[in-house]
Design a protein around this motif. Structure first.
Motif, PDB file in Angstrom:
ATOM      1  N   GLN A   1       0.754  -1.243   0.033  1.00 19.95           N
ATOM      2  CA  GLN A   1      -0.136  -0.011  -0.082  1.00 19.95           C
ATOM      3  C   GLN A   1       0.991   1.135  -0.079  1.00 19.95           C
ATOM      4  N   VAL A   2       0.920   2.023  -0.997  1.00 20.09           N
ATOM      5  CA  VAL A   2       1.812   3.050  -1.496  1.00 20.09           C
ATOM      6  C   VAL A   2       1.242   4.513  -1.224  1.00 20.09           C
ATOM      7  N   PRO A   3       1.593   5.452  -0.306  1.00 17.32           N
ATOM      8  CA  PRO A   3       0.963   6.703  -0.251  1.00 17.32           C
ATOM      9  C   PRO A   3       1.359   7.591  -1.593  1.00 17.32           C
ATOM     10  N   LEU A   4       0.321   8.466  -1.688  1.00 14.06           N
ATOM     11  CA  LEU A   4       0.511   9.345  -2.759  1.00 14.06           C
ATOM     12  C   LEU A   4       1.153  10.581  -2.252  1.00 14.06           C
ATOM     13  N   SER A   5       1.986  11.280  -2.807  1.00 14.18           N
ATOM     14  CA  SER A   5       2.525  12.231  -2.141  1.00 14.18           C
ATOM     15  C   SER A   5       2.368  13.688  -2.998  1.00 14.18           C
ATOM     16  N   GLU A   6       1.792  14.559  -2.495  1.00 15.17           N
ATOM     17  CA  GLU A   6       1.817  15.722  -3.280  1.00 15.17           C
ATOM     18  C   GLU A   6       2.857  16.947  -2.909  1.00 15.17           C
ATOM     19  N   THR A   7       3.889  16.310  -2.111  1.00 14.60           N
ATOM     20  CA  THR A   7       5.125  17.217  -1.651  1.00 14.60           C
ATOM     21  C   THR A   7       5.594  17.675  -2.918  1.00 14.60           C
ATOM     22  N   LYS A   8       6.260  19.009  -2.962  1.00 13.34           N
ATOM     23  CA  LYS A   8       7.071  19.425  -4.076  1.00 13.34           C
ATOM     24  C   LYS A   8       8.347  19.994  -3.400  1.00 13.34           C
ATOM     25  N   THR A   9       9.594  19.512  -3.308  1.00  9.08           N
ATOM     26  CA  THR A   9      10.681  19.823  -2.821  1.00  9.08           C
ATOM     27  C   THR A   9      11.172  20.959  -3.496  1.00  9.08           C
ATOM     28  N   TYR A  10      12.048  21.843  -2.742  1.00  8.70           N
ATOM     29  CA  TYR A  10      12.657  22.893  -3.502  1.00  8.70           C
ATOM     30  C   TYR A  10      13.626  22.400  -4.840  1.00  8.70           C
ATOM     31  N   TYR A  11      14.142  21.410  -4.589  1.00  6.34           N
ATOM     32  CA  TYR A  11      15.165  20.659  -5.567  1.00  6.34           C
ATOM     33  C   TYR A  11      14.286  20.234  -6.824  1.00  6.34           C
ATOM     34  N   SER A  12      12.886  19.520  -6.114  1.00  4.95           N
ATOM     35  CA  SER A  12      12.279  19.051  -7.691  1.00  4.95           C
ATOM     36  C   SER A  12      11.710  20.372  -8.557  1.00  4.95           C
ATOM     37  N   GLN A  13      11.618  21.398  -7.771  1.00  3.56           N
ATOM     38  CA  GLN A  13      11.200  22.559  -8.517  1.00  3.56           C
ATOM     39  C   GLN A  13      12.296  23.542  -9.100  1.00  3.56           C
ATOM     40  N   THR A  14      13.375  23.458  -8.699  1.00  5.09           N
ATOM     41  CA  THR A  14      14.544  24.228  -9.244  1.00  5.09           C
ATOM     42  C   THR A  14      15.691  23.637 -10.272  1.00  5.09           C
ATOM     43  N   GLY A  15      15.592  22.244  -9.780  1.00  2.00           N
ATOM     44  CA  GLY A  15      17.013  21.511 -10.347  1.00  2.00           C
ATOM     45  C   GLY A  15      18.212  21.738  -9.608  1.00  2.00           C
ATOM     46  N   ASP A  16      18.947  21.888 -10.633  1.00  2.00           N
ATOM     47  CA  ASP A  16      20.609  21.714 -10.182  1.00  2.00           C
ATOM     48  C   ASP A  16      21.019  23.246 -10.053  1.00  2.00           C
ATOM     49  N   TYR A  17      20.282  24.122  -9.992  1.00  2.00           N
ATOM     50  CA  TYR A  17      20.773  25.434 -10.018  1.00  2.00           C
ATOM     51  C   TYR A  17      21.825  25.515  -8.879  1.00  2.00           C
ATOM     52  N   ILE A  18      21.545  25.150  -7.532  1.00  2.00           N
ATOM     53  CA  ILE A  18      22.419  25.396  -6.443  1.00  2.00           C
ATOM     54  C   ILE A  18      23.723  24.681  -6.772  1.00  2.00           C
TER      55      ILE A  18
END
Length: 334
Positions: free
Chosen positions: A291-308
């Motif tokens: 039973q796998v949860p569905l996550s609506e979380t959006k991390t900073y990295y997933s939004q900005t990519g490898d900019y840091i």
């Protein structure tokens, strides 16, 4: 620094909580040898039958998704008419036994092209087509959606500047599959099923190495990462374990649960903290549900990519250049 380290460790040790918005996934590990069985020992029909029997053996009335490995269907499917492929009817009959469920599975596909490129192939009737390494989802309503792998492995799947160096395709490394230059698609694509709230990121094998590309699926509102792969050609070397670790990194970076189906293993469920919650043994024919949860979380990295990372690299270069200049100036004063 110590407090940061202890906090990070506590996150990794914490058991993930299963929220109400979760679905049951069945993960299939057929363990088909990519050299001895996949293209000679077992027929395409026998391989698909094996996968569907494994899936059926663990299915429950609550199962909503069956996840099978990369290139499970080896006889190529024409993308404009998947319902005419020999695999369509067995899959349709299988899903009819499990109402409301979908099947995500890997396959080789062909697509017709009006204008050939440097990597297009010519059919016997004179028409042109491209080859893809694809993920297909067979939905409860009978429809089939297709995503083409877009991060290709140099050697087995692509030759750099293939249009100019097409003759080098004869030197492609055969790692248990169709050898040559595959064709990609322009951007990431998410599979959504009208029967439930899942929005799957169909990540194929080598694509799981690329964190920023995985983030593209999340920016398209994926709430679960479905990684399908065939790591059998690694044998018992450390390669298949290293590939597994990349899946754990993608879970941490995106804050998503990962469902991973690998032909020979390791197939597993990974929490957003990167912890493997359930897994198979390598080299074993098996299947399981979770039973796998569905996550609506959006991390900073997933939004900005490898900019840091890019910024850190630039700052490192600038600091190094500054230190070098200061050293040259100091030497001139001596």
């Amino acid at each position: 620094l110590l407090s940061i380290g202890l906090f990070s460790f506590s996150l990794l040790k914490a058991e993930p909580k299963t929220d109400e918005n979760s679905l049951e996934f069945a993960v299939i590990q057929p363990n088909i040898d990519p050299f001895a069985e996949k293209f000679s020992g077992l027929s395409p029909a026998d391989q698909l039958d094996l996968i569907l029997r494994l899936a059926d053996s663990v299915a429950t009335p609550a199962t909503k998704y069956f996840i099978a490995p990369e290139t499970s269907i080896i006889y190529p499917i024409w993308v404009h008419e998947p319902e005419k492929h020999p695999a369509y009817e067995p899959i349709r009959q299988f899903l009819a036994k499990h109402p409301g469920a979908s099947l995500l599975i890997g396959a080789y596909t062909y697509s017709k092209v009006a204008e050939p490129t440097g990597i297009s192939l010519q059919d016997t009737d004179g028409s042109w087509y491209n080859i893809h390494n694809s993920a297909l989802i067979y939905l409860p309503n009978g429809k089939v959606e297709i995503y083409h792998k877009s991060k290709l492995l140099i050697g087995p799947e692509t030759i750099p500047w293939a249009g100019l160096l097409k003759y080098l395709q004869v030197f492609s490394i055969n790692l248990g599959g169709i050898v040559g230059s595959y064709t990609t698609q322009p951007e990431a694509e998410v599979f959504a099923c009208p029967e439930n709230d899942a929005r799957l990121a169909p990540i194929i094998c080598y694509e799981s190495v690329f964190g920023e590309y995985t983030g593209e699926f999340v920016r398209k509102n994926a709430n679960l990462l479905a990684i399908i792969t065939n790591d059998g050609w690694w044998g018992t070397s450390e390669g298949y374990l290293q590939h597994l670790r990349f899946s754990q990194l993608r879970a941490i970076e995106t804050g998503k649960w990962v469902v991973r189906s690998a032909n020979t293993g390791v197939s597993c469920i990974i929490s957003p903290s990167g912890k493997i919650i359930k897994q198979t043994q390598y080299g074993v024919r098996t299947a399981f549900t979770y039973q796998v949860p569905l996550s609506e979380t959006k991390t900073y990295y997933s939004q900005t990519g490898d900019y840091i990372g890019r910024l850190a690299a630039l700052l490192t270069f600038l600091i190094g250049f500054y230190v070098l200049v200061q050293q040259v100036i100091a030497n001139k004063k001596v």
